[in-house]
Structures are given as C-alpha cells and as structure tokens.
Design a protein around this motif. Structure first.
Motif: not given
Length: 292
Positions: A1-29
């Motif tokens: 099993m590839h455990f490194a992908d779990f860690a890499a995906g976790s870190i990448g996803g968290a950084l992505g949230v910060f980048v896109g969250y303001p536009l996500d709020t506008v989209k949901v509204r």
C-alpha cells in the motif's frame, strides 16, 4: 500500500483550500441566494457588510476536514490504480491505460464523500448565513445568528435534523464527486503525458502546474450543475424546507429559474479551480519526492 500519497494529498488539499476559499464563498452565495445581481455585486455586498472575514466564513471546518478527505481521495486513487495495474497487467509498475486513471479517480471521489459531506454541509450553512434571526430568551428578544461557529453549527444540525442532517445533499455530492474526480485524475495524467519531454518520466514543474490547473478546470466544468443542487440541498435547513430530495431540487430549480440555473457559478468555479489545483498537484508531487 502507498502511504505517502495519503500524506501528500492531505497537505496539498489543505493549501488548496486557503487559495480558493474566498471565491468558494462567493460561488455558494450566488448559487443559493437569489438577491445578488451578479458576481461583482455579490463580492461588493460581502465586503461591505462583512468585510474580509466574510469571505472566510466557515474556513476552519473545511481546512481541518480536507486534511482527511484529500488524504482519502489521493490515497484511494493511488492504491486503486496499483490494484488495477496488478490485476490487469500482473505488475504494479506497468503503464496504466486512460481507463485505469478514470476508474481509480471514480473510486477516489466516491470514497471522500463519506468524510467530506458533514464538513461541506457546515461550510455551506455558515457561508449562506447572512442575516441574524429573531430569538426570544425569557422576557427579552434578541437578534443573533443561528450558528455561532463550525462546532456550534454541527451540533445544532444534529440536534434539529438528526445525524443524517450532516449528510444532506450527500447523494448529489456523490453524483458530483465520482465523475468529477474521475475526470480530474484522468485529465491530469493526460496533460502530464503531453507535457513530459522526450526521454523523461515526468514533466517539469511548469508542466505539473499547468496539468493541475487544467485538471481542476475540466473537473469543475463537469461538476458545476450537480454542485448547484448539492449546495441548495445543504443550505435548505437554514429556513423553511423547500426541497424533498435531489430530483425535486432539480425539477423545482429548473421550473423556477430555467436551465441556466445549473450553470450558476460555472465561470467562478473554473477561475478558482485553476490556481487551487496548481497548488494542490504541485504540493502533492513535491511531498511525494520528499517522502522516502
């Protein structure tokens, strides 16, 4: 099993949230509230009434849960891909076909719904909570917002709607995330193949950034119609219940607002998806190189 992908995906996803969250709020509204006249009116209204903090309403919940959900998505994708390679070709190192990427992405999108749905419901409720409500306490009447924060929002939903209230719109989310994640990983790998120089196994970092951005844009182009339905179902608990389920939400939305309603926020989704997924895949690939 590839455990490194779990860690890499976790870190990448968290950084992505910060980048896109303001536009996500506008989209949901835009998707859930009809009084906004357009993108810039929505942005101006949020900034005027709630300042910059309004664009980050509910961000703590997605960041904390995306550490899990993105980990599940990328880890499931990589391990499913390895299983398919092993079954179809007899080796986990065999070159996968495009169908293999698609099926692995489909499994990844479906798996992450289980952990992401409660956080997504909380996020949407907080993002769409714009007006305080009238609350009577003893002999005094006060105006206060219904949800005081992510944890209070989650507890209130469970108390008023039961545990399944946290999974409102989960069927729509499954229909959105399964095909969109399949498209996401397939597109990323196709672009990586195109952008890899002759004699190399992987593209340069500029190629990874471009492939990630294009993958996110294609995935969100496919996902937007069902994302509108998901957001409406999730926001439905704030006031009087309007929809009885996915099919009812689709038919009522189309009847009242026409077919164009399913593409509300399409441009915003695609504009947000490109930089967000540049960050996600670049971080993912970088972490994989750092982990032995």
């Amino acid at each position: 099993m590839h455990f490194a992908d779990f860690a890499a995906g976790s870190i990448g996803g968290a950084l992505g949230v910060f980048v896109g969250y303001p536009l996500d709020t506008v989209k949901v509204r835009l998707q859930t509230q009809r009084h906004y006249k357009g993108l810039w009116h929505c942005v101006h209204s949020i900034y005027k009434t709630e300042r910059l903090s309004g664009f980050f309403k509910g961000v703590s919940m997605p960041v904390s849960t995306v550490l899990v959900s993105s980990s599940v998505a990328f880890g499931t994708y990589r391990n499913c891909l390895q299983c398919i390679q092993q079954c179809r070709y007899g080796s986990g190192d065999a070159r996968p076909a495009h169908l293999d990427f698609f099926l692995s992405g489909l499994a990844a999108g479906s798996a992450q719904v289980v952990v992401m749905s409660p956080a997504d419901v909380v996020k949407v409720r907080l993002q769409t909570q714009t007006q305080p409500e009238h609350v009577v306490q003893g002999s005094t009447a006060n105006m206060k917002v219904k949800y005081q924060g992510p944890l209070h929002c989650m507890a209130t939903i469970v108390r008023e709607e039961g545990i399944f209230g946290l999974y409102r719109g989960a069927h729509a989310m499954m229909l959105k995330d399964g095909p969109s994640f399949a498209t996401y990983f397939l597109t990323y790998n196709i672009f990586c193949e195109w952008l890899t120089p002759a004699g190399q196994k992987q593209p340069e970092w500029s190629g990874v950034l471009l492939a990630g951005g294009c993958a996110g844009t294609c995935a969100w182009g496919l996902a937007t119609p069902m994302d509108v339905i998901k957001a409406r179902l999730q926001a439905d608990g704030l006031g009087k219940r309007r929809y009885s389920g996915v099919v009812n939400c689709i038919t009522e939305s189309a009847r009242q607002e026409g077919a164009r309603v399913f593409f509300k926020g399409l441009g915003l989704n695609c504009a947000r998806a490109f930089p967000v997924n540049m960050v996600v895949f670049a971080t993912y690939e970088m972490v994989l190189k750092l982990i032995p």
